[in-house]
Each structure stands twice: as C-alpha cells, then as structure tokens.
Design an enzyme around this catalytic site. Structure first.
Site: not given
Ligand code: UD1
Length: 398
Positions: A227
């Site tokens: 991821h």
């Molecule tokens: C975040 C953390 C990362 C951690 C990861 C675990 C930061 C900088 N990054 O990254 O360190 O390893 O979480 O997952 O804080 N999304 C969903 N549903 C959700 C949450 C997110 O669909 O419940 C999707 C959205 O499209 C979102 C993308 O996942 O834009 C990324 O989510 P985000 O919280 O921005 O970062 P992660 O890549 O999950």
C-alpha cells in the site's frame, strides 16, 4: 478523579489522558494500552479520540471489534484528503476537544498523519505529548511517515521505544535520553491477545466466497500486502511488482489482501490482467483476526507494511519486505525479515530460498513479550504524577 499517591508523591488530580487513533495501524497499538490503563491501579482516566482518517468498516470499524477496542468517545470524521488537507482538518477538529477536556497528556502512536496533527495541537497548548513507537527511522524523507516520525518525536515529552536502536536515533537528533523509555512493542501485545481467536486461511477464503482449495499446495501459500505510495502510486512500479508476484505465484499460491489505494490503482492503471485468479486470490482489506490467521499459516509474507514486518517476526514466519529500507531494523537483525527491494529477480530468488527451507528462523527481540502496554501504563502514570508534583512545587516556590 482523585488518585492515590505513588512512592511518597502526594495524591494527584490528573486530567484525562487523551489517546488518539486515526488509521488502521494505530488500532492494534492502542488497544492493549487502553486495556492496561483500565487495569492500572489507580485507574488512569482516558478519553479515546478517533480522527476518522480511516473510516471504512474494513479499515476501521471491524478492527475495533476484533481488538476489543472500546468505541471512541469522540470521532472527528476527517476522512480522506491530501496530506495538507487531512493534517489540517485533524488539527482544526482536535483543538476544541483538547480545550474541552484539559487533558494531562495526549498519547499518540506510530507515524500516520493523525499522529503528527494531534501532537502539534497538543504541544502548542502546553499539553505534553507522549509518543509510542518513537525513534524508528527509515532515513528516507520521501516517506510521509518518516516526516511524521521525526516531527512527532521532536515535540514529544515522553517517548516509548520498541527497540534499543531507536534511542540512539533520538539522542542523535538532540532528544535527551531521560525522556526516552525502552518498553518493547505493543504490536506484540495485540498478536498475543488475538492468537487464540485468529481465523484460519480457509475460513477467511470461505467468508469471502473463495474456494479454499486454491491454497492446498505442498509449498503452502504466501500472503501479500502492498500500500506504500512509492510502490503502488506509479503505474510502472506497480506493474513490475505485480509481474514479480505473478512469477512467485507460479511456485506457490498467493493471497493478496488489497488496500483500497492499491485496488483502485490496479484498476486505474489497467493492471488487473496481471492477476491469475487461480494462483493469486485477491481479497478486500481483512480484519485483524483474519490477517493474523493468514500470516500464521503462511510459508512467506511479502509486504511493504511496517506492522507486518513486526508481526511475522513475532509469529516466526518468513517475511520479504518489498522496500529499499526499513525503519524496523530489529526485524532483520533478530527476526524473520529480509529486505528484498523491488527487483523481480531478487524477490523470486528470495522466495526460492524460503521454499528450499533456507528461510530465516529468527528470534523474538528483547521485550517483545506481550506485556509492553502494562509497562507503558505504569511508567506513564508515575511520570504524570511526578510531573504534576513538580508543577505544584514550582508554583509554591515561585
Ligand atoms: C495511511 C498511513 C500509512 C499507513 C496506512 C495503513 C499516513 C501518511 N499514511 O496510509 O502510514 O501505513 O494508512 O493503511 O498517514 N481509503 C478508503 N477507506 C478508508 C481509508 C482510506 O477507501 O477507510 C482510501 C481513500 O481512497 C484514501 C486512500 O485509501 O484516499 C488512502 O488513505 P490515507 O489515509 O490517505 O492513506 P493510506 O494510504 O491508507
């Protein structure tokens, strides 16, 4: 609430300890801490704040259930956004919570955007920040998490570490060693907690309407998670990784638990054709107990997650980390982890070594014993009481 004194220190009226969670990797770190705080005598008053950085049932709600985590007292519901928007939204929404509750400290875990955002709000209000999993460094400042780690540590008053090298990193950055406390790894407390209820791989596949016989291969099966933006946000990088995984899948079947970011990028870049459904089972994000069961039964785990590097070391399962660096060197020195990077030949060769029975066996790092949260609760209580006694003394003598 009135607390009894500790070791001659007068009784204290501590404000609540605000504990912050935001994203998936925070929940398994905070759950044992909340249990240990609740069991501590005297009880430490706690307020659980969920920023809502992760909000899906699969990324958040289900993990609360699996980990026996209490419902949050406050949910800031920030959701997704750019780093700036997400961080700013957490800060704006967290500030009134701090104002309303006058906490004795704010406890943050790990390295996600919510960690840094809440730490910044607290420190600027003169509320001490307590950082759990402090001092880990990948020395790669292109990782958003590395920035979050460095900055959070700089503004923390009490720093709990998972391995001894973390203190060296902190001291090099000018943090006084008396602010640092080596306690071990709370992730392992959760592994121990979940061990008895972990779901088997076949149960998990059946629950996802998949045929579990796909995994019946003499070599066993592998588990994959990816991821990191550096691995999945660029089409060519993701293509190369999927091609390497397809080659590995020719040797042993793979179960790939897909993060929402990765699933959407596979579709967006038109890479779904690289996945042979008979050799690589794609699953939605899994619950904690499903992931524990999948990993425990695996021949190898291929991942870019920090948490999985630690959990595989605790489970004694070989781990190949598909990154150029790790902030968790102890999993390599003592554990079952090997850093293989993203080169296809290196990945396939490392899997061949494991299949030939030459995988790392590893041993448990110091204090990864399932009792870290109890050590944190005991130290934190004493630290808060002493800090309060010093403040009272200073105001009397001023
Ligand atoms: C975040 C953390 C990362 C951690 C990861 C675990 C930061 C900088 N990054 O990254 O360190 O390893 O979480 O997952 O804080 N999304 C969903 N549903 C959700 C949450 C997110 O669909 O419940 C999707 C959205 O499209 C979102 C993308 O996942 O834009 C990324 O989510 P985000 O919280 O921005 O970062 P992660 O890549 O999950």
């Amino acid at each position: 609430m009135t607390n009894q004194g500790v070791a001659g220190v007068p009784a204290a009226n501590l404000g609540p300890v605000i504990c912050v969670v935001g994203a998936r990797p925070n929940f398994m770190k905070m759950a044992p801490i909340l249990r240990a705080m609740a069991a501590h005598v005297p009880r430490v008053p706690v307020l659980l704040v969920h920023t809502g950085q992760h909000y899906d049932q699969a990324m958040s709600g289900r993990l609360f259930e699996d980990l026996g985590l209490q419902r949050p007292d406050v949910n800031l519901e920030v959701g997704s956004g750019t780093h700036a928007v997400q961080t700013a939204d957490v800060m704006r929404r967290f500030e009134p919570v701090v104002d309303a509750h006058a906490p004795s400290c704010v406890v943050v875990v790990g390295d996600v955007n919510s960690t840094l955002a809440c730490a910044l709000v607290a420190v600027k209000k003169g509320i001490p920040v307590v950082h759990i999993e402090a001092g880990l460094r990948s020395y790669d400042r292109t990782m958003p998490e590395e920035i979050n780690r460095i900055l959070t540590d700089q503004i923390s008053a009490r720093l709990y570490t998972t391995e001894r090298t973390a203190e060296d990193n902190l001291v090099r950055e000018g943090i006084p060693s008396q602010h640092v406390c080596f306690v071990g790894n709370v992730m392992i407390d959760s592994v121990v907690y979940g061990r008895a209820s972990a779901r088997s791989a076949s149960e998990t596949l059946q629950a996802c309407q998949m045929d579990p016989t796909v995994l019946s291969c003499p070599a066993g099966y592998g588990v994959v998670t990816l991821h990191r933006p550096s691995n999945v946000d660029n089409a060519e990088t993701l293509r190369a990784l999927l091609e390497a995984l397809a080659e590995v899948a020719g040797r042993l079947p793979l179960v790939f638990a897909l993060h929402p970011r990765t699933r959407s990028n596979i579709d967006r870049f038109g890479l779904a054709g690289l996945v042979d459904p008979l050799r690589m089972v794609l699953l939605p994000p899994q619950g904690y107990l499903e992931m524990q069961g999948l990993m425990a039964g695996a021949t190898v785990v291929l991942t870019d997650s920090g948490g999985l590097q630690e959990e595989t070391t605790a489970l004694g399962v070989a781990c190949l980390t598909l990154r150029e660096n790790t902030e968790r060197p102890i999993t390599i020195e003592h554990g079952t982890n090997t850093l293989v990077g993203r080169d296809r030949n290196a990945i396939v060769a490392a899997v061949e070594e494991i299949l030939a029975g030459r995988g790392k066996r590893g041993r448990l790092p110091e204090l990864w014993d399932g009792h870290t949260a109890e050590r944190i609760a005991a130290d934190l209580y004493q630290w808060l009481v002493l800090r309060q006694a010093r403040t009272v003394l200073n105001s009397v003598t001023a």
